[in-house]
Design an enzyme around this catalytic site. Structure first.
Site, mmCIF file in Angstrom:
data_model
loop_
_atom_site.group_PDB
_atom_site.id
_atom_site.type_symbol
_atom_site.label_atom_id
_atom_site.label_comp_id
_atom_site.label_asym_id
_atom_site.label_seq_id
_atom_site.Cartn_x
_atom_site.Cartn_y
_atom_site.Cartn_z
ATOM 1 N N GLU A 124 49.698 -30.711 7.644
ATOM 2 C CA GLU A 124 48.662 -31.573 7.034
ATOM 3 C C GLU A 124 49.240 -32.489 5.962
ATOM 4 O O GLU A 124 48.936 -32.368 4.768
ATOM 5 C CB GLU A 124 47.534 -30.712 6.454
ATOM 6 C CG GLU A 124 46.750 -29.977 7.524
ATOM 7 C CD GLU A 124 45.486 -29.321 6.994
ATOM 8 O OE1 GLU A 124 45.354 -29.146 5.769
ATOM 9 O OE2 GLU A 124 44.623 -28.966 7.824
ATOM 10 N N GLU A 162 44.191 -25.949 14.280
ATOM 11 C CA GLU A 162 43.571 -24.971 13.377
ATOM 12 C C GLU A 162 42.063 -25.135 13.401
ATOM 13 O O GLU A 162 41.563 -26.259 13.425
ATOM 14 C CB GLU A 162 43.970 -25.236 11.914
ATOM 15 C CG GLU A 162 45.361 -24.890 11.520
ATOM 16 C CD GLU A 162 45.592 -25.207 10.027
ATOM 17 O OE1 GLU A 162 44.635 -25.257 9.242
ATOM 18 O OE2 GLU A 162 46.752 -25.432 9.683
HETATM 19 C C1 GAL Z 1 44.220 -26.052 6.271
HETATM 20 C C2 GAL Z 1 45.674 -25.639 6.112
HETATM 21 C C3 GAL Z 1 45.873 -24.154 6.342
HETATM 22 C C4 GAL Z 1 44.813 -23.373 5.609
HETATM 23 C C5 GAL Z 1 43.453 -23.837 6.052
HETATM 24 C C6 GAL Z 1 42.319 -23.077 5.401
HETATM 25 O O1 GAL Z 1 43.971 -27.226 5.583
HETATM 26 O O2 GAL Z 1 46.497 -26.351 7.001
HETATM 27 O O3 GAL Z 1 47.161 -23.797 5.909
HETATM 28 O O4 GAL Z 1 44.972 -23.561 4.248
HETATM 29 O O5 GAL Z 1 43.299 -25.182 5.718
HETATM 30 O O6 GAL Z 1 41.063 -23.537 5.821
#
Ligand code: GAL
Length: 684
Positions: free
Chosen positions: A164, A323
């Site tokens: 990110e 994710e």
């Molecule tokens: C994303 C990040 C992850 C984790 C996640 C939590 O932004 O890439 O590492 O922190 O959020 O929601």
């Protein structure tokens, strides 16, 4: 490897267990947070759930390089071997997202600085400035080590660069950024004269007489120069992109596996740190992270919109959901968990809209650290839980629908017929300060349009104003405040050759330097739209205006008159009474529509039916019940239609074909319980 369907195909075929390509299923796996005794249980449960891909090492720099130039790969060797012997593939990170404390301690100049001049400390994550040469040197050294060591490891099939980009450390206003900004500006403008003219520095005595005087738009007494702010956003995105490109180049020198970095969708409510349209060109596979905003009652539609944007960044090719969460996150004001069934439905929404897999943050919910209350695939409470049962259910569901891998998203016909324009520059510029109303939002107006099409069962792509639009029957330009000359020429050409274009208020107002396009509003489109608007009348908070059709207008309206346009609705009340609110104009072989206010849901639905009639756009399923989503993927003459019931009522829908989740044949109708999903294959 260049970005193409083939990079995602490569992943899904490497995930195959023998029955054709497999959809990716898994998540971020952070074994370093756990004693090694836990790892056997991890892989056993991964197999039980059908996990086939995990991202490893994203935040492990401090363990992999515990002191400068000293590397410890033993634990990573062991976990990759264990994953391999269990048939689980790896998306291996180059671990550059968070430099270790020793690095920041030794190179404090590498830390980012806020607009107020405060240097960030280390102690959280992503504590580095994109312009820092020390950071780049250290990141490159780590990347070389990792790629050389693991390029032939049989578990590794993909590279996850960084994490990110721009989250937490952007923009950076340090001296390093100031120097980088000057170089970037010299390349853009060549001469100070050109910069002074582009920035309009005759205003407020801002003329620059040497490059050294130019600094980032740091906190000043009042509004800093808007073009300076805009250029700084562009520069900041490019500076980070240089970091990505340098790391990707190192990896590509040694390995042919696809390379990606995970994007952050619309970054709702936040300033978007980078221009993903530009970045997407450098991805082999476009991947995205998406988190539901728990207290948004239509968060499933926002999910759909983000998935559509991600697919559009991938130019329609399958992409990867890198994710999302199995349930609650830890960073919202109230972290509401997902209701039973929501986990599966959310993941399948992404898949329906073009993702060839669904990965989570993260495999095992953490025991320590800032994210210990964030859900994982394996919750603190273990396997006798709602989350685990649904994770297993999802794993099996993805296996049942794996035949869709590699197919692409289509509308009612075998194309997507509607595009919503979404230029990053237009968004950035619309979010600058000292505008006519703080209520005007590029993102919110974009969302209103996407939502209207979503409710109507019409799939939408996103496009930039400069893209080839000729394949679309209908194009919407919502609050496209800034448009370049090239974008405007492209849009004119689209309409003249037969396209249907809707322009909303506060679009085509400024050029790429944020200078007003003079003449009647909207400067770029007044003639194309057949209207002459003379003054903006943003509305007081929560007030609406009465229109002669399409319900009430909110947020905004304008004083003006039509020239060649037909008025579909005019303002009935207030100081602009009699001015056009909704218009239609015949231009060449096409039509252009202007919306001088923001419509409420009922009015949008009505306007959409006029537009879809005029442009011959059909929904996949007509008269959808509220909360029901229908999306389609296609490969050659086979289509897969996804039906998702987000509502609370059982519903009956027309459907014929083979339903993959239950294995039943449908002859004309599908009964869909609240919360349920069906995937129907049919052949034309
Ligand atoms: C994303 C990040 C992850 C984790 C996640 C939590 O932004 O890439 O590492 O922190 O959020 O929601």
């Amino acid at each position: 490897m260049s970005q193409s369907a083939s990079a995602m195909d490569y992943i899904t075929s490497r995930l195959s267990s023998g029955n054709g390509p497999a959809l990716a299923f898994g998540g971020d796996y952070n074994p370093e947070q756990w004693p090694e005794e836990t790892w056997d249980e991890d892989v056993r449960l991964m197999r039980e759930a059908g996990v086939n891909l995990v991202s490893v090492g994203i935040f492990s720099w401090s363990l992999l390089e515990p002191s400068e130039g000293t590397y410890e790969f033993g634990w990573l060797d062991r976990i990759l071997d264990l994953l391999h012997s269990n048939g689980i593939k790896v998306d291996l990170a180059n671990a550059t997202a968070s430099p270790p404390p020793w690095f920041s301690h030794k190179y404090p100049e590498s830390l980012p600085v806020t607009a107020d001049g405060v240097r960030h400390s280390y102690g959280s994550r992503q504590a580095f400035a994109a312009s820092s040469q020390e950071y780049r040197r250290a990141a490159a050294a780590l990347t070389v080590r990792i790629v050389k060591r693991y390029k032939n490891h049989p578990a590794v099939i993909m590279w996850h660069i960084h994490n990110e980009y721009g989250c937490h450390n952007q923009p950076d206003y340090s001296e390093g950024a100031a120097a980088g900004f000057r170089i970037w500006l010299q390349a853009r403008y060549g001469t100070l004269e050109k910069l002074n003219s582009a920035w309009g520095t005759a205003f407020w005595s801002q003329r620059y007489s040497s490059w050294e005087e130019i600094i980032p738009p740091r906190t000043s007494g009042t509004w800093t120069n808007p073009t300076q702010q805009l250029d700084f956003a562009r520069y900041s995105s490019d500076e980070l992109l240089e970091c990505y490109k340098a790391e990707a180049a190192i990896i590509r020198e040694h390995s042919d596996h696809p390379v990606t970095t995970n994007f952050m969708g619309f970054t709702m409510g936040l300033h978007q740190p980078v221009d993903y349209w530009r970045w997407a060109r450098y991805m082999d596979v476009v991947s995205n992270d998406h988190y539901l905003i728990a207290d948004d009652p239509r968060n499933f539609q926002e999910l759909a919109m983000t998935a559509d944007l991600t697919r559009s960044w991938a130019q329609g090719s399958p992409w990867l959901l890198m994710e999302h969460s199995t349930s609650a996150v830890n960073w919202q004001p109230r972290n509401i968990p997902k209701a039973p069934g929501e986990l599966v439905r959310n993941a399948l929404q992404h898949v329906a809209r073009g993702a060839d897999g669904a990965l989570y943050f993260q495999w095992r919910a953490s025991k320590a650290g800032a994210e210990k209350f964030h859900s994982g695939m394996l919750p603190h409470a273990g396997t006798d839980t709602k989350i685990w049962r649904e994770v297993v259910q999802l794993g099996h569901t993805l296996q049942k629908i794996s035949e869709i891998a590699g197919s692409t998203v289509t509308g009612a016909t075998n194309t997507v017929d509607v595009a919503i324009l979404h230029d990053t520059d237009a968004r950035w510029a619309s979010e600058l300060d000292s505008h006519p109303s703080i209520d005007i939002s590029n993102i919110q107006e974009t969302r209103r349009w996407h939502d209207a099409f979503y409710r109507a069962g019409v799939t939408t792509d996103f496009r930039q104003s400069t893209d080839n639009l000729s394949g679309y029957k209908l194009v919407i330009a919502p609050v496209q405040y800034l448009l370049s000359d090239t974008g405007i020429a492209n849009i004119h050409e689209y309409v003249h050759s037969g396209g249907h274009l809707v322009v909303t208020y506060f679009s085509g107002i400024v050029d790429e330097n944020d200078h007003i396009r003079l003449g009647p509003y909207p400067g770029a489109f007044s003639e194309l739209l057949g209207v002459k608007m003379e003054e903006f009348f943003p509305l007081p908070a929560r007030e609406t205006i009465q229109l002669s059709d399409f319900g009430n207008g909110s947020l905004w309206n304008e004083l003006g008159c039509p020239t060649t346009a037909e008025v579909l609705a005019k303002v009935l009340s207030g100081p602009t009474a009699g001015s056009p609110a909704v218009t239609r104009n015949k231009v060449g072989k096409g039509r252009s529509y202007y919306l001088a206010t923001s419509l409420e849901q009922h009015g949008m639905t009505k306007l959409l039916s006029v537009l879809c009639d005029d442009a011959s756009v059909d929904p996949i399923t007509a008269n959808l019940p509220a909360g029901v989503e229908v999306v389609r993927r296609q490969r050659e003459d086979t289509t897969w239609t996804f039906f998702l019931n987000h509502g609370e009522e059982p519903t009956r829908l027309p459907a014929t074909g083979h339903e993959l989740l239950t294995g039943t044949e449908l002859n004309g109708r599908l009964d869909l319980e609240p919360g349920a999903v069906a995937v129907v294959r049919s052949t034309t």
